[in-house]
Scaffold this active site. Sequence first.
Site, mmCIF file in Angstrom:
data_model
loop_
_atom_site.group_PDB
_atom_site.id
_atom_site.type_symbol
_atom_site.label_atom_id
_atom_site.label_comp_id
_atom_site.label_asym_id
_atom_site.label_seq_id
_atom_site.Cartn_x
_atom_site.Cartn_y
_atom_site.Cartn_z
ATOM 1 N N ALA A 1 49.794 -38.556 5.983
ATOM 2 C CA ALA A 1 50.774 -38.542 4.887
ATOM 3 C C ALA A 1 51.049 -39.991 4.498
ATOM 4 O O ALA A 1 50.784 -40.919 5.266
ATOM 5 C CB ALA A 1 52.054 -37.866 5.356
ATOM 6 N N GLY B 1 48.060 -36.051 8.744
ATOM 7 C CA GLY B 1 47.810 -35.043 7.707
ATOM 8 C C GLY B 1 46.346 -34.964 7.336
ATOM 9 O O GLY B 1 45.874 -33.938 6.827
ATOM 10 N N GLU C 1 44.962 -32.701 9.828
ATOM 11 C CA GLU C 1 45.525 -31.371 9.520
ATOM 12 C C GLU C 1 44.825 -30.738 8.322
ATOM 13 O O GLU C 1 44.608 -29.533 8.258
ATOM 14 C CB GLU C 1 47.029 -31.500 9.283
ATOM 15 C CG GLU C 1 47.778 -31.826 10.567
ATOM 16 C CD GLU C 1 49.247 -32.100 10.325
ATOM 17 O OE1 GLU C 1 49.564 -32.981 9.494
ATOM 18 O OE2 GLU C 1 50.071 -31.450 10.957
ATOM 19 N N GLU D 1 51.266 -39.055 14.625
ATOM 20 C CA GLU D 1 52.641 -38.923 14.161
ATOM 21 C C GLU D 1 53.655 -39.287 15.244
ATOM 22 O O GLU D 1 54.706 -39.851 14.967
ATOM 23 C CB GLU D 1 52.918 -37.507 13.677
ATOM 24 C CG GLU D 1 52.211 -37.133 12.405
ATOM 25 C CD GLU D 1 50.823 -36.563 12.646
ATOM 26 O OE1 GLU D 1 50.208 -36.830 13.708
ATOM 27 O OE2 GLU D 1 50.322 -35.875 11.744
HETATM 28 N N1 T1G Z 1 50.782 -44.345 4.698
HETATM 29 C C1 T1G Z 1 50.972 -45.417 3.899
HETATM 30 N N2 T1G Z 1 50.315 -46.597 4.043
HETATM 31 C C2 T1G Z 1 49.424 -46.672 5.052
HETATM 32 C C3 T1G Z 1 49.178 -45.597 5.927
HETATM 33 C C4 T1G Z 1 49.899 -44.381 5.714
HETATM 34 N N3 T1G Z 1 49.707 -43.318 6.482
HETATM 35 N N4 T1G Z 1 48.244 -46.003 6.826
HETATM 36 C C5 T1G Z 1 47.924 -47.268 6.513
HETATM 37 N N5 T1G Z 1 48.628 -47.673 5.456
HETATM 38 C C6 T1G Z 1 48.537 -48.982 4.801
HETATM 39 C C7 T1G Z 1 48.981 -50.096 5.710
HETATM 40 O O1 T1G Z 1 50.395 -50.254 5.638
HETATM 41 C C8 T1G Z 1 48.229 -51.266 5.120
HETATM 42 O O2 T1G Z 1 48.926 -51.634 3.937
HETATM 43 C C9 T1G Z 1 46.904 -50.653 4.680
HETATM 44 O O3 T1G Z 1 47.164 -49.237 4.539
HETATM 45 C C10 T1G Z 1 45.795 -50.846 5.682
HETATM 46 O O4 T1G Z 1 46.306 -50.358 6.930
HETATM 47 C C11 T1G Z 1 52.314 -34.520 7.624
HETATM 48 C C12 T1G Z 1 53.750 -36.534 8.716
HETATM 49 C C13 T1G Z 1 44.354 -45.745 9.111
HETATM 50 C C14 T1G Z 1 43.788 -46.671 11.366
HETATM 51 O O5 T1G Z 1 50.129 -42.723 11.300
HETATM 52 O O6 T1G Z 1 46.733 -45.913 11.851
HETATM 53 O O7 T1G Z 1 50.449 -37.682 8.482
HETATM 54 O O8 T1G Z 1 49.512 -53.984 4.649
HETATM 55 O O9 T1G Z 1 46.253 -52.581 8.068
HETATM 56 O O10 T1G Z 1 43.807 -51.702 10.609
HETATM 57 O O11 T1G Z 1 51.642 -34.414 9.831
HETATM 58 O O12 T1G Z 1 46.369 -47.844 8.979
HETATM 59 O O13 T1G Z 1 47.483 -53.550 3.228
HETATM 60 O O14 T1G Z 1 49.784 -53.218 2.262
HETATM 61 O O15 T1G Z 1 46.576 -50.423 9.393
HETATM 62 O O16 T1G Z 1 42.062 -50.639 9.064
HETATM 63 C C15 T1G Z 1 50.065 -40.231 10.170
HETATM 64 C C16 T1G Z 1 48.632 -44.795 10.120
HETATM 65 C C17 T1G Z 1 51.071 -40.385 9.072
HETATM 66 C C18 T1G Z 1 48.050 -43.419 10.374
HETATM 67 C C19 T1G Z 1 43.672 -48.119 9.335
HETATM 68 N N6 T1G Z 1 49.031 -41.243 10.029
HETATM 69 N N7 T1G Z 1 47.613 -45.764 9.754
HETATM 70 O O17 T1G Z 1 43.887 -49.275 10.123
HETATM 71 O O18 T1G Z 1 44.347 -50.959 8.287
HETATM 72 S S1 T1G Z 1 52.356 -39.208 9.207
HETATM 73 C C20 T1G Z 1 49.178 -42.445 10.613
HETATM 74 C C21 T1G Z 1 46.775 -46.275 10.693
HETATM 75 C C22 T1G Z 1 51.588 -37.726 8.886
HETATM 76 C C23 T1G Z 1 51.647 -35.269 8.715
HETATM 77 C C24 T1G Z 1 52.358 -36.490 9.167
HETATM 78 C C25 T1G Z 1 45.880 -47.367 10.213
HETATM 79 C C26 T1G Z 1 44.417 -46.949 10.009
HETATM 80 P P1 T1G Z 1 48.922 -53.197 3.484
HETATM 81 P P2 T1G Z 1 45.925 -51.139 8.262
HETATM 82 P P3 T1G Z 1 43.445 -50.707 9.579
#
Ligand code: T1G
Length: 694
Positions: free
Chosen positions: A66, A105, A108, A128
Amino acid sequence: MVAITEAVSLEKQGEIGMLWIDNPPVNALGFPVRKGMADGIDMAMKDDTIKALVVICKGRTFCAGADIREFGKPPQAPHLPDVLKVFDQATKPVIAAIHGTAFGGGLETALSSHYRIAVPTAQFGLPEVKLGLLPGAGGTQRLPRLIGPEKALPMIATGNPIGAAQALKEGVIDEIAEGDLAEAAVAFARKVLAEKRPLRQVSAMTEKVEAARKTPEIFADYRNVLAKTKRGFEAPEACVKAVEAAVNLPFDEGMATERKLFEGLMRGSQSAAQRYYFFAERQVAKIPDIPKDTPLLDIKKVGVIGAGTMGGGITMNFINAGIPVTLVETKQEFLDRGIGVIKKNYDITAAKGKMTQQAVDQRMGLITGTTKMEDLADVDLVIEAVYENMDLKKEIFKKLDAICKKDAILATNTSYLDVNEIAAQTSRPEFVIGLHFFSPANVMRLLEIVRAAKTSKTVLATSLALGKRIKKIAAVVGVCYGFAGNRMFAQRKRECDKLVLEGALPAQIDKVIFDFGFPMGPFALYDLIGLDLGWSKETTTSDSIRDLLCEQGRFGLKNSKGYYNYEKGGRKPLPAPEIEQLIIDFSKKKGFTRRDISDEEILQRCIYPIINEGAKILEEKIAVRPSDLDVIWINGYGWPVYSGGPMFYADLVGLDKILAVLKKFQAEQGDDFKPAPLLEKLVKEGKNFSSLNT
Ligand code: T1G
């Protein structure tokens, strides 16, 4: 190719529909994506020429979850669980084609499809829980149905990902795609059609969850694991509850339970803290006056001076990243000992099966030991890691300036000392910087990059990039005694030393700080670090509790007695009544009338001065932003991420309350508690520290 929204389009390759998601940087499932998915699958199901649908992403990864930036704002339909219900109930086969990180997500979405194909490098995770949440779009209900609750539990409650090979083995995916993913996905879809494979709804799979009803102990066992590994966190327990619902309830009721648990966590402060930390950890690398395209120096070879605890740990960071290290010591015996410790560390890791012997040999082969500083003539970066003596450091930097390449970076690992003063010993102050590693340097993720007055932008940018390359979280700080982390830490140390004289004892103070969420209390930490660090028989005064302990040969964990007693080889602090009596006697000798001190006062006196010093550090521009200080404390000192770090926590408590308590202590105890002007200013303006996190 038909554009559904700005982030989603539908293409037809013969009878196979391709639902392309294109929402850089990580295809987060923000509104344009969710809307496009809902409309796109509806269009595909209504189009008779489409017999199967592939959902696939452009860019570097399948949906990574998400859009975390949407959290905390009013949710906007279509909501992901509803979109994925349409996927789940689609009347034609839906195949998820995965590359990069199918996280949250994103996974999912894949689990709501009927089949999943992935490239060999793909990763699958439900992180999450690291945001203080749990999968909120069916992950806690579908994954246990697909791979069984016992295997699903750790993935959901730790958030740790698995690779494609394990995913294939566990049944998360059906095939690993060789070559072009889109082509492989179309071919796989055609195979599904040709073989008339069923519309395999994960939500309808009951075998594994029903079987698990016979082993309810898996949940009790896992809760025991969490009690040790996730003390104080709320989300992991909610994850367990959600998986229990998957085992014991029909799918729709399980989904309702998941939703209820998710909303409860979303409303809580722990999720707010952990979502805040997610962005703070990424923001810390952004320095306002360092453009993204600042040219970098090429660091191919590194020199480390000092093969002691720090130098050895620092060396391991670089050889782990495949960077050769020339390790310098004054004597061969010190060099041999230092290299021996590095080898022993790797052998212990290999013995645990976490590293192959070949990898150990490969890393050790990257170390060149020498007793001659002249051998640093060809390195691109030198890190001085000798003991904290300014004269010695100055002498070393003078020599390095003469020996090293003109564009070699000269870095000091000093924890406190003035990097400007060290830089002034060289003809190249623009190439001098502080790289302050935290002990043990091969374990702790935090690296304070100390930007001296003349450090060039290229050297700073190169150091930041190098920090990422050696898997550190690098925070840029300025020059002052103790920079940021240690300068704030000194506030807590001062108060702890005063509190034991005023009436508290180590065990009470340690329990308060441990219960707050730190890995251990201050006195157990002093024992761990070693009470004799910086102490000597020649200069001891018998005028502090630390000196008295060292004079009795009580150096801490290293010799099984310090503030606490320890069993031989044990690490658990055991009561030391003799030391409690020593403390009581010493405080009376110093003229204190001991009093009972409340846990609340202990907590406030240990925590609020840290916050206050953080405010001073920000005023002096020693740190760029408050969230950098939180990143430092979470990664360098074990501040529990579920309260976000000292500055986020201060906002949670309320700056007005923090200020009032500091003023009360100042009136009672003096100017150790004098509020920072920035704190007063923010309270006066009705603002908080987060308002400074630009
Ligand atoms: N939402 C918004 N921005 C995100 C994002 C996300 N989920 N993931 C990464 N970014 C942005 C990050 O802030 C950065 O921005 C850029 O993307 C590159 O990220 C319903 C509720 C995917 C492994 O927790 O683990 O799904 O600084 O520097 O090192 O059940 O990003 O460039 O402006 O980390 O190559 C669950 C979180 C969400 C994954 C990539 N998902 N992200 O790593 O790049 S909750 C997560 C990561 C959810 C559902 C629930 C990593 C990555 P900027 P980065 P990276």
